[in-house]
Design a protein around this motif. Structure first.
Motif, mmCIF file in Angstrom:
data_model
loop_
_atom_site.group_PDB
_atom_site.id
_atom_site.type_symbol
_atom_site.label_atom_id
_atom_site.label_comp_id
_atom_site.label_asym_id
_atom_site.label_seq_id
_atom_site.Cartn_x
_atom_site.Cartn_y
_atom_site.Cartn_z
ATOM 1 N N THR A 365 0.844 -1.193 0.000
ATOM 2 C CA THR A 365 0.000 0.000 0.000
ATOM 3 C C THR A 365 0.877 1.239 0.000
ATOM 4 O O THR A 365 2.105 1.157 0.066
ATOM 5 C CB THR A 365 -0.955 -0.001 1.215
ATOM 6 O OG1 THR A 365 -1.928 1.033 1.060
ATOM 7 C CG2 THR A 365 -0.183 0.187 2.516
ATOM 8 N N GLN A 414 -5.643 -3.341 -12.227
ATOM 9 C CA GLN A 414 -6.782 -2.522 -11.803
ATOM 10 C C GLN A 414 -7.621 -2.052 -12.985
ATOM 11 O O GLN A 414 -8.822 -1.805 -12.842
ATOM 12 C CB GLN A 414 -6.274 -1.320 -11.002
ATOM 13 C CG GLN A 414 -5.272 -0.453 -11.743
ATOM 14 C CD GLN A 414 -4.674 0.615 -10.852
ATOM 15 O OE1 GLN A 414 -5.381 1.248 -10.090
ATOM 16 N NE2 GLN A 414 -3.372 0.824 -10.941
ATOM 17 N N ASP A 495 -5.011 -3.967 -7.019
ATOM 18 C CA ASP A 495 -6.256 -3.254 -6.675
ATOM 19 C C ASP A 495 -7.446 -3.884 -7.404
ATOM 20 O O ASP A 495 -8.369 -3.187 -7.821
ATOM 21 C CB ASP A 495 -6.116 -1.776 -7.050
ATOM 22 C CG ASP A 495 -6.989 -0.882 -6.174
ATOM 23 O OD1 ASP A 495 -7.370 -1.337 -5.073
ATOM 24 O OD2 ASP A 495 -7.291 0.240 -6.593
ATOM 25 N N SER A 498 -11.197 -3.953 -5.594
ATOM 26 C CA SER A 498 -11.609 -2.663 -5.022
ATOM 27 C C SER A 498 -13.109 -2.427 -5.120
ATOM 28 O O SER A 498 -13.661 -1.623 -4.375
ATOM 29 C CB SER A 498 -10.860 -1.522 -5.726
ATOM 30 O OG SER A 498 -11.139 -1.537 -7.118
ATOM 31 N N THR A 525 -3.072 -2.638 -2.808
ATOM 32 C CA THR A 525 -4.383 -2.186 -2.324
ATOM 33 C C THR A 525 -4.263 -0.929 -1.489
ATOM 34 O O THR A 525 -3.192 -0.600 -0.974
ATOM 35 C CB THR A 525 -5.047 -3.297 -1.481
ATOM 36 O OG1 THR A 525 -6.357 -2.878 -1.100
ATOM 37 C CG2 THR A 525 -4.227 -3.604 -0.235
ATOM 38 N N ARG A 527 -7.175 -0.595 0.593
ATOM 39 C CA ARG A 527 -8.278 -0.914 1.505
ATOM 40 C C ARG A 527 -7.783 -1.641 2.754
ATOM 41 O O ARG A 527 -7.118 -2.690 2.652
ATOM 42 C CB ARG A 527 -9.311 -1.784 0.793
ATOM 43 C CG ARG A 527 -9.920 -1.130 -0.425
ATOM 44 C CD ARG A 527 -10.825 -2.106 -1.169
ATOM 45 N NE ARG A 527 -12.041 -2.405 -0.423
ATOM 46 C CZ ARG A 527 -12.984 -3.245 -0.855
ATOM 47 N NH1 ARG A 527 -12.822 -3.867 -2.021
ATOM 48 N NH2 ARG A 527 -14.066 -3.477 -0.141
ATOM 49 N N THR A 530 -8.660 -5.321 2.844
ATOM 50 C CA THR A 530 -7.794 -6.201 2.063
ATOM 51 C C THR A 530 -6.482 -6.450 2.803
ATOM 52 O O THR A 530 -5.965 -7.576 2.805
ATOM 53 C CB THR A 530 -7.497 -5.578 0.684
ATOM 54 O OG1 THR A 530 -8.723 -5.202 0.046
ATOM 55 C CG2 THR A 530 -6.766 -6.559 -0.216
#
Length: 570
Positions: A365, A414, A495, A498, A525, A527, A530
């Motif tokens: 991240t 993504q 990602d 998502s 990610t 999140r 996650t």
């Protein structure tokens, strides 16, 4: 250079090339003999000889028929050659487009590339049609007609030729200007293609943002510029052809004036003057065509250069001559002192060091621009780092075959793209020979099987252009199933969950860790939900590893930092 390379493509197909050129020469020979027979017909009429008239008329019919037969054969072979060369170029273009550097594709744009693979290729094809059908036959006609005129009367022939001689120079003088205008028009045409493609592919966003009028104005501006360039090309061509008409008429006047005087003086027959007039007509078109050939060649040269620019695009990622197949045994991934920049100016990764242990689920991240997605690009060798190494099981991936690398490292990016076709076909894209059981197993792992089965046509349901009939989360899960079907040894999810809810996401990761037990999984990610599913979380900042640790520890630290940032911004 471009024309010489095109000649090399034509040389691959010797039969249509040789047969077409031979047919062109024979068609010209028979047609050039027609004025000679017409000369005899006129003189036989003057003598009132019916028997000679019948023989000569039969001869002229035979010559015309023979010329027409070989004319037909010439055009058939010219078309065959043009289509074969175009097919060769299409195959090479398609293969090259699969290998083009991503930076080249992003810089040129899909519309420009499509324009070159379609409109420019058609322009190249027209060169071969014109070259065999017009240029070669014009050259033969010019030589044979001029030789025939000289045998009748050298003085009249020379005067007629002088009247027509400015034609090639007139055509040539306009060729450069036409080429420049055509190059500009081609570039604008590529922009128009891009706008149309963007509108069609992104129609949902266009409508949602009420951007129809804005895109319409943008398209109108490009169309207006394209129209202007093509109009100016038309003006230049009109000037050329008006010169052709004027000089052709002047040539006739010279022949009939000088030839008429010689008929009155008894030095030529009426048939001689008729033949000279016919040969003058036959000279006019070839001389114009020779000049037109320059224009056509220049237009085709521009198109060919644009096509060859794609074929010659240097790959940013090249396979080593001694590359060996990669065999992933453990799944250890290491980024060792990696420096990377997309444009050569701004470093995205700055001496990054990161090791992913075999069988580890690692979450990466960090803020936008910190280099998260770049790691996935580098791991699949879509790009190479400027400095440092990327290793799998201790092997520098620059030393392995690209096909073996990408078959064992599965990426779900993504930016999800689904191909036109059914859901089942999209999942099977990674393994075309997959059975229905294998497809369904991958769909279950991606937690999309039940949804697919609920559809009236199940796995045979069309997804629409780019998957527009599915929600974002459904597209993501189909893409995950597509990657998992290939059974990769290392899985990278950029990602890619998502747009699914936390419960579905957990089900996907539970299935992944159970079915792919021992496989290395890297998750990019933002999140927290996650991150909690990972064994370890790595935080990137400014192209380096800022810190790492257990998911709960990293999440708490990120949350504290988020509060601090908000307070400092007040």
């Amino acid at each position: 250079m471009a024309l010489r390379r095109l000649a090399g493509y034509a040389a691959r197909h010797k039969v249509p090339l040789i047969v077409g050129l031979t047919a062109s020469a024979l068609s010209t020979v028979f047609s050039v003999l027609v004025p000679q027979v017409a000369r005899l017909i006129v003189d036989s009429l003057v003598r009132k000889s019916l028997s000679d008239l019948q023989v000569y008329v039969a001869a002229i019919v035979g010559l015309i028929v023979a010329s027409g037969v070989f004319w037909y054969l010439e055009r058939v072979e010219a078309r065959k050659l043009a289509e074969l060369v175009a097919a060769d170029l299409r195959v090479e273009l398609y293969a090259k487009m699969q290998e083009l550097p991503l930076s080249f594709i992003y810089r040129k744009g899909a519309g420009q590339l499509m324009s070159r693979a379609t409109a420019d290729l058609e322009e190249v094809k027209r060169l071969f049609l014109f070259f065999m059908m017009a240029f070669i036959s014009s050259l033969f006609t010019l030589l044979f007609s001029l030789a025939s005129m000289l045998t009748i009367d050298p003085l009249v022939a020379a005067a007629s030729y002088l009247a027509l001689s400015p034609l090639p120079f007139i055509f040539r003088s306009f060729a450069k200007r036409i080429r420049l205008k055509f190059r500009e028009a081609r570039e604008v045409y590529g922009e128009i293609t891009s706008i149309l493609r963007e509108t069609i592919v992104g129609i949902l966003a266009v409508k949602a943002l009420a951007a129809e009028e804005r895109l319409g104005r943008r398209l109108s501006g490009r169309l207006e510029k394209y129209w202007g360039e093509m109009y100016r090309i038309g003006l230049l061509r009109a000037l050329v052809w008006s010169s052709f008409v004027i000089l052709g008429g002047l040539s006739f006047a010279v022949i009939y004036y000088l030839g008429g005087q010689k008929v009155l003086a008894g030095e030529l027959t009426v048939g001689d003057v008729v033949a000279l007039g016919l040969y003058s007509t036959m000279l006019t078109w070839p001389m114009a065509s020779m000049g037109l050939a320059v224009t056509r060649v220049e237009l085709s040269r521009v198109a060919a250069q644009r096509v060859f620019e794609i074929l010659d695009a240097r790959e940013e990622v090249e396979e080593a001559p001694d590359a060996q197949p990669l065999e992933v045994k453990e799944g250890r991934v290491e980024f060792r002192d990696v420096w990377f920049s997309y444009d050569g100016d701004r470093w995205v990764l700055k001496g990054l060091n990161l090791e992913v242990k075999p069988g580890e689920v690692l979450a990466i991240t960090g803020p936008p621009g910190s280099g998260k997605s770049s790691l996935a690009m580098l791991l699949l060798r879509l790009y190479d780092p400027q400095k440092g190494q990327v290793l799998i099981d201790g092997v520098d991936i620059r030393r392995v075959k690209l096909s073996s690398l990408r078959s064992q490292v599965g990426l779900v990016h993504q930016d999800i793209y689904l191909f036109p076709g059914t859901i089942g076909e999209n999942i099977a894209y990674a393994k075309p020979d997959a059975s229905r059981e294998e497809i369904e197993r991958a769909a279950r792992l991606a937690n999309i099987h039940d949804f697919i089965e609920s559809l009236p046509r199940g796995y045979d349901t069309p997804v629409g252009e780019g998957g527009v009939t599915l929600s974002g989360g459904q597209r993501q899960r189909v893409a995950i199933a597509r990657t998992l079907l290939a059974n990769p040894k290392i899985i990278v999810l950029d990602d890619s969950t998502s747009e699914v809810d936390a419960e579905t996401e957990k089900a996907i990761y539970d299935a992944l860790t159970k079915h792919f037990k021992g496989r290395t999984i890297i998750v990019v990610t933002q999140r927290p939900s996650t991150m909690r599913l990972a064994d370890r979380v790595v935080v990137l900042r400014d192209g380096r590893v800022a810190y790492q640790g257990r998911p709960e520890d990293v999440i708490r630290r990120l949350m504290r930092r988020g509060v601090e940032v908000k307070q400092s911004n007040r």
